[in-house]
Scaffold this active site. Structure first.
Site, mmCIF file in Angstrom:
data_model
loop_
_atom_site.group_PDB
_atom_site.id
_atom_site.type_symbol
_atom_site.label_atom_id
_atom_site.label_comp_id
_atom_site.label_asym_id
_atom_site.label_seq_id
_atom_site.Cartn_x
_atom_site.Cartn_y
_atom_site.Cartn_z
ATOM 1 N N SER A 54 0.771 -1.377 0.054
ATOM 2 C CA SER A 54 0.026 0.118 -0.004
ATOM 3 C C SER A 54 0.965 1.446 0.125
ATOM 4 C CB SER A 54 -0.989 -0.112 1.254
ATOM 5 O OG SER A 54 -1.932 0.750 0.868
ATOM 6 N N ASP A 112 -8.866 -4.208 -6.240
ATOM 7 C CA ASP A 112 -8.325 -3.592 -4.877
ATOM 8 C C ASP A 112 -9.157 -2.223 -4.514
ATOM 9 O OD1 ASP A 112 -6.681 -2.018 -3.073
ATOM 10 O OD2 ASP A 112 -5.214 -3.408 -3.398
ATOM 11 N N HIS A 154 -7.370 -5.842 -0.821
ATOM 12 C CA HIS A 154 -6.215 -4.906 -0.856
ATOM 13 C C HIS A 154 -4.929 -5.517 -0.689
ATOM 14 C CE1 HIS A 154 -4.053 -1.496 -0.433
ATOM 15 N NE2 HIS A 154 -4.045 -1.320 0.958
#
Length: 516
Positions: free
Chosen positions: A227, A453, A483
């Site tokens: 991320s 995602d 995710h």
């Protein structure tokens, strides 16, 4: 006004909200202090950038800090333009390799504001033996985050009220109120954290990672970032391309996007994930929103809107506001296996009980049952984003963008559109904004994107791989929901990443791994 946190959420944590179980992360097997891994963690002795030699040469003292982990502190300058000025400390945790490997894999879970120390514990307990034999796993909470001289801002109760505010203001008075809330938060950070409040940018955090690399005796930085950790890693690769070893960027952020592009991408991503949930839910008779996905979308948007004037009771002194419901729904879209939790929460909420959505909201912000926060991700996230970005949109500019946001996502669009105003009133200027990504000259970097995602849409991964360079950026795709990819259990992804980390086998650019 508040952007969703781009943070790696573990499914087990979501499930724990419902099951009420105590989670225990299994530590790695560890190694003795006289192991090759432990002995290798000594300063490289390399020539450091001007004024930074004492930081690069510092010798770290490691002490046990729970289970098989050892912790140390790393000193870095608050302002890299003034290396002889004030300093701050970073907290590092390591899990020594279980074999003879002397390489260090630095890890970061995202946020910005997520705890790399916690992420290191999770990876140390879940990565394959071949990886654990080869690498010592190290998590360093970035400057201002977690246990690294964390930013201190509002008291817990005041931040809770801020987080509960309506993310989608409908009147001028509400807009003014939300802007005042952001300004109050930023002023509290500056008052309680001093000089550090203006020096928690991604560029500065990346420079910290180079200090840590040298202090731990590594000629190259091996990196696993998820991320926002992909932005931090890509920034490092831009600043220090010759120092890049194996680098995995999973669930990529696109640092080149402007504030509207980034928010619109998230609106698209979250709606895409919500549509996938609603399509699956509609096949079940028990689906709380019915068997028509389009009608379900409208019903959820109506439910959320109604909360603005009619918040739900939760069995506590905290009501389920629209803001809390927004994050309570969003957190369950980070992992497909959490969809049943969302169904449970919506079933209860539609019957007038907002308690489960409130608990999910609290999970999002790491708020504990006693009202305290486990870490400071809620405000560190905003502080880092605002120091990375010099854009300060006006209310008129935001209002002009809202129609396309609402069109792409009736549930998340308006809130994410207003979220672009989140830094307009932040008191700290962006003195060291995000650098333009270009890792020319680095070794190949593996960028992973997941097609559905929600927080870091797949398009980001393609863009980041392109920005890194034709040779440097290698795109690996997971077809699936949720995710990030490596933690999803997709065996194709795990096999490719592990081979790249351990043996240096670079995946073929464009490889696609469907979920099984």
């Amino acid at each position: 006004m508040k952007r969703p946190l781009i943070v790696l959420i573990a499914l087990a944590a979501v499930a724990a909200v419902v099951a009420g179980v105590l989670l225990v992360v299994r530590d790695g097997d560890g190694a003795s202090d006289d192991s090759p891994a432990a002995q290798a963690i000594q300063p490289t002795g390399e020539q450091a950038p001007d004024g930074l030699q004492r930081f690069y040469d510092q010798k770290l003292t490691w002490k046990g800090c729970g289970g098989d982990s050892e912790c140390a502190t790393i000193t870095v300058p608050i302002d890299y333009d003034e290396p002889d000025g004030a300093t701050t400390t970073l907290k590092a945790a390591r899990y020594l390799s279980t074999g003879d490997g002397t390489r260090v894999l630095f890890v970061n879970p995202g946020g910005p504001g997520g705890s790399a120390i916690d992420f290191a514990a999770s990876l140390a307990g879940s990565m394959a033996p071949t990886v654990r034999d080869a690498f010592t796993i190290v998590g360093i909470d970035p400057r201002g985050v977690g246990e690294s001289s964390p930013l201190e801002c509002l008291p817990d109760a005041q931040f809770d009220a801020y987080a509960a505010s309506d993310p989608d203001p409908s009147t001028s008075a509400e807009v003014r109120e939300l802007r005042a809330g952001v300004r109050k938060l930023g002023e509290a950070c500056a008052k309680n954290s001093g000089e550090l409040a203006g020096h928690v940018s991604t560029e500065e955090a990346a420079r910290d990672m180079d200090v840590a690399r040298a202090a731990m005796g590594q000629q190259k930085l091996d990196w696993f970032g998820a991320s926002y950790g992909t932005q931090l890693g890509a920034t490092y690769a831009t600043l220090f391309p010759q120092k890049v070893g194996a680098m995995v960027l999973d669930g990529a952020v696109d640092p080149a996007q402007d504030v509207f592009g980034s928010a619109f991408g998230q609106a698209t991503g979250f709606q895409r994930a919500l549509d996938a949930y609603l399509d699956a839910c509609a096949k079940l008779e028990s689906c709380p929103l019915g068997q028509d996905p389009n009608a379900a979308n409208r019903a959820l948007a109506t439910f959320m809107s109604r909360l603005e004037d009619q918040p739900l009771p939760t069995g506590t002194d905290r009501e389920l506001t629209k803001g809390r419901a927004f994050y309570g729904v969003a957190v369950t879209l980070y992992d497909k296996a959490a969809w049943p939790v969302l169904s449970q929460a919506l079933t209860a909420a539609l019957r007038g009980d907002g308690s489960l959505l409130l608990r999910l909201n609290d999970l999002y912000f790491s708020r504990q049952s006693d009202g305290s926060y486990d870490g400071n991700i809620g405000w560190a996230n905003i502080a880092v984003n605002c120091l990375d970005n010099r854009e300060r949109p006006s209310v008129a500019e935001v209002e002009a963008e809202l129609p396309r946001f609402e069109k792409v996502s009736p549930v998340f669009g308006a809130a994410l559109g207003w979220g672009t105003l989140g830094c307009t009133d932040w008191p700290e200027p962006a003195e060291r904004p995000q650098v333009e990504i270009d890792a020319e000259g680095s070794s190949p970097i593996v960028v992973i994107g997941t097609t559905r995602d929600p927080a870091t849409p797949y398009e980001n991964a393609k863009a980041l791989a392109d920005q890194l360079g034709d040779r440097e950026g290698v795109l690996l795709t997971r077809e699936g929901d949720g995710h990030t990819a490596y933690s999803s259990g997709n065996r194709c992804i795990v096999k490719a990443v592990d081979a790249y980390l351990v043996d240096g086998t670079v995946p073929r650019d464009g490889t696609t791994c469907p979920d099984e």
